[in-house]
Design a protein around this motif. Structure first.
Motif, PDB file in Angstrom:
ATOM      1  N   SER A  68       0.838  -1.211   0.000  1.00  0.00           N
ATOM      2  CA  SER A  68       0.000   0.000   0.000  1.00  0.00           C
ATOM      3  C   SER A  68       0.866   1.253   0.000  1.00  0.00           C
ATOM      4  CB  SER A  68      -0.947   0.008   1.197  1.00  0.00           C
ATOM      5  OG  SER A  68      -0.226   0.005   2.392  1.00  0.00           O
ATOM      6  N   SER A  69       2.013   1.223   0.687  1.00  0.00           N
ATOM      7  CA  SER A  69       2.930   2.364   0.683  1.00  0.00           C
ATOM      8  C   SER A  69       4.366   1.860   0.769  1.00  0.00           C
ATOM      9  CB  SER A  69       2.712   3.277   1.897  1.00  0.00           C
ATOM     10  OG  SER A  69       1.373   3.416   2.230  1.00  0.00           O
ATOM     11  N   GLU A 125       6.673   8.329   9.618  1.00  0.00           N
ATOM     12  CA  GLU A 125       5.423   8.401   8.853  1.00  0.00           C
ATOM     13  C   GLU A 125       4.830   6.986   8.681  1.00  0.00           C
ATOM     14  OE1 GLU A 125       3.287  10.355   7.901  1.00  0.00           O
ATOM     15  OE2 GLU A 125       2.292   9.512   6.147  1.00  0.00           O
ATOM     16  N   ALA A 126       5.703   6.010   8.438  1.00  0.00           N
ATOM     17  CA  ALA A 126       5.240   4.625   8.288  1.00  0.00           C
ATOM     18  C   ALA A 126       4.586   4.138   9.585  1.00  0.00           C
ATOM     19  CB  ALA A 126       6.405   3.723   7.912  1.00  0.00           C
ATOM     20  N   VAL A 127       5.195   4.494  10.713  1.00  0.00           N
ATOM     21  CA  VAL A 127       4.638   4.094  12.016  1.00  0.00           C
ATOM     22  C   VAL A 127       3.276   4.770  12.227  1.00  0.00           C
ATOM     23  CG1 VAL A 127       4.948   4.326  14.521  1.00  0.00           C
ATOM     24  CG2 VAL A 127       6.852   3.562  13.089  1.00  0.00           C
ATOM     25  N   ARG A 128       3.191   6.037  11.831  1.00  0.00           N
ATOM     26  CA  ARG A 128       1.930   6.769  11.997  1.00  0.00           C
ATOM     27  C   ARG A 128       0.816   6.072  11.202  1.00  0.00           C
ATOM     28  NH1 ARG A 128      -1.247  10.148   9.710  1.00  0.00           N
ATOM     29  NH2 ARG A 128      -0.089  10.201   7.764  1.00  0.00           N
ATOM     30  N   LEU A 129       1.132   5.685   9.964  1.00  0.00           N
ATOM     31  CA  LEU A 129       0.134   5.007   9.121  1.00  0.00           C
ATOM     32  C   LEU A 129      -0.273   3.663   9.728  1.00  0.00           C
ATOM     33  CD1 LEU A 129       1.515   5.547   5.499  1.00  0.00           C
ATOM     34  CD2 LEU A 129      -0.639   6.435   6.438  1.00  0.00           C
ATOM     35  N   SER A 130       0.711   2.902  10.198  1.00  0.00           N
ATOM     36  CA  SER A 130       0.416   1.581  10.769  1.00  0.00           C
ATOM     37  C   SER A 130      -0.434   1.708  12.031  1.00  0.00           C
ATOM     38  CB  SER A 130       1.721   0.843  11.079  1.00  0.00           C
ATOM     39  OG  SER A 130       1.449  -0.404  11.689  1.00  0.00           O
ATOM     40  N   ARG A 131      -0.104   2.679  12.857  1.00  0.00           N
ATOM     41  CA  ARG A 131      -0.888   2.886  14.088  1.00  0.00           C
ATOM     42  C   ARG A 131      -2.338   3.216  13.764  1.00  0.00           C
ATOM     43  NH1 ARG A 131       1.831   3.566  19.073  1.00  0.00           N
ATOM     44  NH2 ARG A 131       4.010   4.175  18.922  1.00  0.00           N
ATOM     45  N   GLY A 132      -2.583   3.818  12.599  1.00  0.00           N
ATOM     46  CA  GLY A 132      -3.940   4.199  12.199  1.00  0.00           C
ATOM     47  C   GLY A 132      -4.866   3.010  12.003  1.00  0.00           C
TER      48      GLY A 132
END
Ligand SMILES: NC(=O)c1ccc[n+]([C@@H]2O[C@H](COP(=O)([O-])OP(=O)(O)OC[C@H]3O[C@@H](n4cnc5c(N)ncnc54)[C@H](OP(=O)(O)O)[C@@H]3O)[C@@H](O)[C@H]2O)c1
Length: 308
Positions: free
Chosen positions: A277-278, A287-294
């Motif tokens: 996906s990204s 930023e990757a961690v932020r997306l995963s936490r979402g």
């Protein structure tokens, strides 16, 4: 070398300069090209996995890797410098992770990278792919029958859905939103909305109930499974340990070179695709961690590291 590290639990992961890790006798040093992002990575950073593993700081995060063997340990004969490999590089302690330019990987965790996969695809396969593969084995999903998969469109659920469908199972997969229905259908599932009334919605599709269930979500998922699965032992969760009280099984994924080779074979047979996906540069791990936490990722987030 550069690595994404924390100096203490609770810190925001950041790119730092670290000494090159030594390679043990039964390990190889991998020059990382891609490293998958999994919820466990930020749980490690939060300290949530501390009861299970000793951690040594500075701690390099990340357990998924695809890359090139740069050095072999003194006892290693199975792999050579230059080999393209993948691994789920979880050890019994946390220190030398994969969100780095180099990571040391024990032989037991290594497999060749499938030639048909891009670096990003290969980097997103190991942890989630192995979890799906080992959870399906525990649930006895080897052929036909109907299987309910909670969170069928995530990293683990996406692989489990594809593998179960390729083995001839009918897959009913849950999502929290109708926008994900086309993606779940593409993976091979009949989509249903999770939440209140899930058991009834599944019964509309499968009035006799289901043969097995895999929980990649948590919350009340295993309780819903218990209403629908005929043999409790075939209820498997990778999230919720209370599944054992219902007669089901809790699975914690273990590293396995042979299981990774089996996943490669499925991909090469056209039964498994890695949906990236990204693809995010290592420098932007935050930023990757932020997306995963979402919690809304479809398929896999992967960190990328350019060739030297
Ligand atoms: N025990 C182990 O060895 C092991 C190994 C791997 C993972 N895990 C755990 O398993 C879980 C899943 O991991 P993952 O890598 O697959 O996570 P992930 O990729 O972050 O999963 C995200 C997916 O969850 C779905 N989702 C979120 N809320 C949902 C809801 N209410 N109902 C249905 N689907 C929902 C989302 O789909 P929609 O947006 O479409 O709803 C999204 O596609 C995590 O808790 C992880 O820590 C455990």
């Amino acid at each position: 070398m550069r690595a994404v590290t924390i100096d203490a639990y609770g810190e925001t992961p950041r790119l730092t300069e670290q000494p090159m890790p030594k390679v043990g006798p039964d390990s190889v040093l991998v020059r990382v090209r891609a490293a998958g992002v999994n919820p466990v990575d930020w749980r490690v950073a939060d300290g949530a996995v501390d009861p299970l593993l000793n951690a040594y700081f500075p701690l390099t995060l990340g357990w998924d890797v695809a890359g090139v063997v740069a050095q072999v340990g003194v006892a290693v004969t199975e792999f050579a410098v230059g080999d393209e490999v993948v691994a789920y590089n979880r050890q019994d302690f946390a220190q030398f992770g994969t969100w780095a330019e180099y990571t040391p990987v024990p032989l037991r965790s290594l497999a060749p990278k499938s030639a048909g996969m891009s670096w990003e695809e290969a980097g997103g396969l190991p942890l989630a792919g192995l979890t799906a593969y080992q959870a399906l084995a525990a649930a006895g999903v080897n052929g036909g029958g109907t299987v309910l998969i909670h969170a069928a469109g995530g990293g683990v659920g996406g692989f489990a859905t594809q593998i179960a469908a390729s083995r001839g199972a009918r897959v009913i997969g849950t999502t929290s939103r109708t926008e994900s229905f086309p993606f779940l259908r593409e993976l091979g599932a009949e989509p249903v909305l999770s939440g209140e009334g899930l058991a009834e919605r599944v019964r509309e599709l499968a009035p006799e109930g289901v043969d097995a269930s895999l929980d990649f979500l948590g919350g009340g998922s295993v309780a819903v499974s218990a209403e629908l699965v005929r043999v409790p032992h075939r209820i498997v969760s990778v999230v919720d340990g209370s599944v054992k009280e219902l007669g089901g099984q809790y699975v914690w994924v273990h590293p396995s070179g042979p299981d990774l080779r089996a996943l490669n074979a499925l991909a090469e047979a056209g039964s498994l695709r890695v949906h990236v996906s990204s693809a995010i540069p290592l420098e932007q791990a935050e930023e990757a961690v932020r997306l995963s936490r979402g919690g809304r990722v479809r398929g896999k987030i992967v960190l990328t590291v350019p060739a030297e």
